[in-house]
Design an enzyme around this catalytic site. Structure first.
Site, PDB file in Angstrom:
ATOM      1  N   LYS A  63       0.908  -1.166   0.073  1.00  0.00           N
ATOM      2  CA  LYS A  63      -0.021   0.008   0.113  1.00  0.00           C
ATOM      3  C   LYS A  63       0.941   1.317   0.154  1.00  0.00           C
ATOM      4  O   LYS A  63       1.771   1.375   0.908  1.00  0.00           O
ATOM      5  CB  LYS A  63      -0.894   0.089   1.265  1.00  0.00           C
ATOM      6  N   ASP A 108       1.482   6.562   5.658  1.00  0.00           N
ATOM      7  CA  ASP A 108       0.297   5.473   5.231  1.00  0.00           C
ATOM      8  C   ASP A 108       1.014   4.853   3.917  1.00  0.00           C
ATOM      9  O   ASP A 108       0.303   4.048   3.446  1.00  0.00           O
ATOM     10  CB  ASP A 108      -0.799   6.167   4.815  1.00  0.00           C
ATOM     11  N   ASP A 165      -2.553  10.560   3.785  1.00  0.00           N
ATOM     12  CA  ASP A 165      -4.117  10.084   4.012  1.00  0.00           C
ATOM     13  C   ASP A 165      -4.844  11.084   4.816  1.00  0.00           C
ATOM     14  O   ASP A 165      -4.711  11.016   5.981  1.00  0.00           O
ATOM     15  CB  ASP A 165      -4.488   8.805   4.260  1.00  0.00           C
ATOM     16  N   LYS A 210     -10.253  12.737   8.169  1.00  0.00           N
ATOM     17  CA  LYS A 210      -9.866  12.452   9.596  1.00  0.00           C
ATOM     18  C   LYS A 210      -9.711  13.908  10.306  1.00  0.00           C
ATOM     19  O   LYS A 210      -9.682  15.072   9.960  1.00  0.00           O
ATOM     20  CB  LYS A 210      -8.288  11.726   9.497  1.00  0.00           C
ATOM     21  N   ASP A 257     -12.288   6.851   3.906  1.00  0.00           N
ATOM     22  CA  ASP A 257     -10.967   6.459   4.688  1.00  0.00           C
ATOM     23  C   ASP A 257     -10.539   5.243   4.669  1.00  0.00           C
ATOM     24  O   ASP A 257      -9.494   4.926   5.267  1.00  0.00           O
ATOM     25  CB  ASP A 257     -11.330   7.107   6.054  1.00  0.00           C
ATOM     26  N   ARG A 268      -7.469  -0.366   1.194  1.00  0.00           N
ATOM     27  CA  ARG A 268      -8.020  -1.797   0.652  1.00  0.00           C
ATOM     28  C   ARG A 268      -8.373  -1.502  -0.826  1.00  0.00           C
ATOM     29  O   ARG A 268      -8.406  -2.470  -1.575  1.00  0.00           O
ATOM     30  CB  ARG A 268      -9.065  -2.328   1.542  1.00  0.00           C
ATOM     31  N   GLU A 326      -9.484   3.785   2.109  1.00  0.00           N
ATOM     32  CA  GLU A 326      -8.946   3.528   0.892  1.00  0.00           C
ATOM     33  C   GLU A 326      -7.950   2.780   0.593  1.00  0.00           C
ATOM     34  O   GLU A 326      -7.679   2.449  -0.578  1.00  0.00           O
ATOM     35  CB  GLU A 326      -8.414   5.235   0.560  1.00  0.00           C
TER      36      GLU A 326
END
Length: 460
Positions: free
Chosen positions: A228, A251, A233, A240, A310, A314, A312
């Site tokens: 990933k 992230d 993010d 967030k 949020d 996956r 995102e």
């Protein structure tokens, strides 16, 4: 990292003796009386992490004593010697006796010498170690360099580590190791059928991309790593809070860790055909950002309803996993900084892993323990799979409710893997919140060392 080790010192190396509360009395009885009195007056009692330099008659350092946990301690940290580079005066040292695990102690010494110095001068310790006999120094350097790569990538803030810069880091690694490199950028993601990667990254001024690195003999067993690469993010439109956004430069920790793992694999020349796929995006907020309840068709053909923007990571992994799965690799591994639920369940230092391959699960758990790279298996619990149901699409990316978030994320990703011989999913944190021996505060390499040991055993 090779400067940490001194194989041919110009002068005798200063000995480091490891002691525990149980062994200290016997050890102190065998050192010169003057040094023994010095230790007593300084209150040294071999407390774990305690370090004392003992003077010679001429004022030079004659000896170092360092405390370790007892054999009967509830927890013994094999990386405890990683504190030494930050405690010792400049010089060349050697181990006078064996710590709990000599190989891990030497690695910890190297990892404890790491400093992130891109933006300000770091006081790198001028401390070197003469490796004990029997230690594969090249292997230790390889691992330490890979860990440093992951840490550097994660520690670099998002203004200097966007999707393009992450791709450049992967390309540099490919060039160094003689690997092939390709990158699908921006709207080409739509043209080449990566709609979820494009959807997550399209609101950023920095174009999303899919990084694709290949290495090794095509006739060897196929191992594919997917990481990933969300370079920052915000949470997207499901924004967030500021506290949750604070360390979101990490992230892309999954990408950093698969690159570290790839470095070890390629440098060691393992007999496998390696592929590394990294969906690199920034989850930003803009007028064209993807929205809650939007529906996108994935590369695999499954329609995905957006339950939460949020969730995102996956989404981008799903398209990359679908591509990887098309090639039917013998082993497919993905890593990502995916869920807060994993941290609530297991904390920052113990990432969960998922697989339905029982032999793989046992091997991963064993390698994690042997490498002091902790991992803990959680189940791909099929009863929760229905939580991903959508009334208007094939699947929802984020079920409502607060239960089993890491498991449902793994179950979501499992929908995109059908053809791989075995699949391993690791939900890492990629960050050390407070410094520990050999693990400074900041970006961290998690799971890569354990998986490298596994790959070395299978394809060495």
């Amino acid at each position: 990292m090779d400067s940490v080790f001194e194989t041919a010192p110009a002068a005798p190396a200063i000995p480091i003796t490891f002691a525990t509360k149980a062994t200290w009395e016997a050890i102190s009885a065998n050192i010169p009386a003057q040094a023994r009195q010095f230790a007593q007056h300084n209150g040294f009692a071999a407390k774990p992490g305690a370090c004392l330099t003992l003077p010679a008659a001429d004022g030079q350092i004659a000896h170092v004593v360092f405390g370790l946990e007892d054999e009967i301690s509830k927890f013994r940290d094999p990386f405890r010697p990683g504190q030494l580079p930050g405690l010792l005066p400049p010089g060349v040292y050697r181990f006078a006796n064996a710590p709990h695990d000599t190989r891990l102690a030497v690695l910890a010494f190297a990892l404890g010498s790491y400093r992130f110095s891109r933006y300000r001068k770091a006081d790198a310790p001028d401390v070197r170690l003469v490796p004990p006999d029997g230690i594969d120094v090249a292997a230790v350097i390889r691992t330490a360099e890979a860990v440093a790569l992951a840490r550097d990538l994660i520690n670099t803030p998002a203004n200097d580590m966007g999707p393009e810069e992450l791709a450049q880091a992967a390309q540099h690694l490919a060039q160094r190791c003689g690997a092939g490199f390709n990158c699908v950028v921006g709207d080409d993601l739509m043209r080449q059928n990566f709609p979820l990667i494009h959807a997550v990254g399209m609101a950023s001024s920095r174009a999303p991309r899919l990084i694709d690195l290949t290495w090794g003999d095509p006739d060897h067993p196929k191992v594919t790593l997917v990481g990933k690469g969300v370079c920052f993010d915000t949470g997207g439109l499901d924004l967030k809070p500021s506290s949750g956004m604070l360390i979101m430069k990490k992230d892309m920790g999954g990408a950093a860790n698969v690159l570290a793992l790839a470095l070890m694999v390629m440098d060691a020349g393992l007999k496998l055909r390696l592929r590394v796929l990294i969906p690199a995006v920034e989850n930003a907020v803009a007028g064209n950002a993807f929205r809650p309840l939007d529906i996108f068709r994935s590369r695999k053909g499954l329609s995905v309803e957006i339950g939460n923007t949020d969730a995102e990571g996956r989404l981008v992994l799903a398209d990359a996993l679908a591509l990887a799965d098309e090639e039917k690799p013998d082993l497919l591994i993905d890593m990502g900084t995916l869920t807060g639920a994993a941290r609530v369940a297991l904390g920052p230092d113990l990432p969960p892993f998922y697989t339905n391959d029982e032999t793989l699960a046992q091997d991963v758990a064993r390698c994690a323990k042997e490498e002091n790279d902790p991992l803990w298996r959680l189940p791909l619990w099929p009863a929760y799979d229905s939580w991903l149901d959508s009334k208007v699409a094939n699947i929802n990316n984020a079920p409502s409710g607060a239960f089993a978030g890491s498991i449902t994320c793994a179950l979501f990703l499992q929908r995109f893997v059908e053809n791989a011989g075995s699949w391993l999913h690791v939900d890492i944190y990629g960050w050390t919140p407070s410094a520990k021996p050999a693990r400074p505060e900041g970006g961290e390499c998690q799971a890569a060392r354990a998986i490298y040991k596994l790959l070395g055993e299978r394809y060495g």
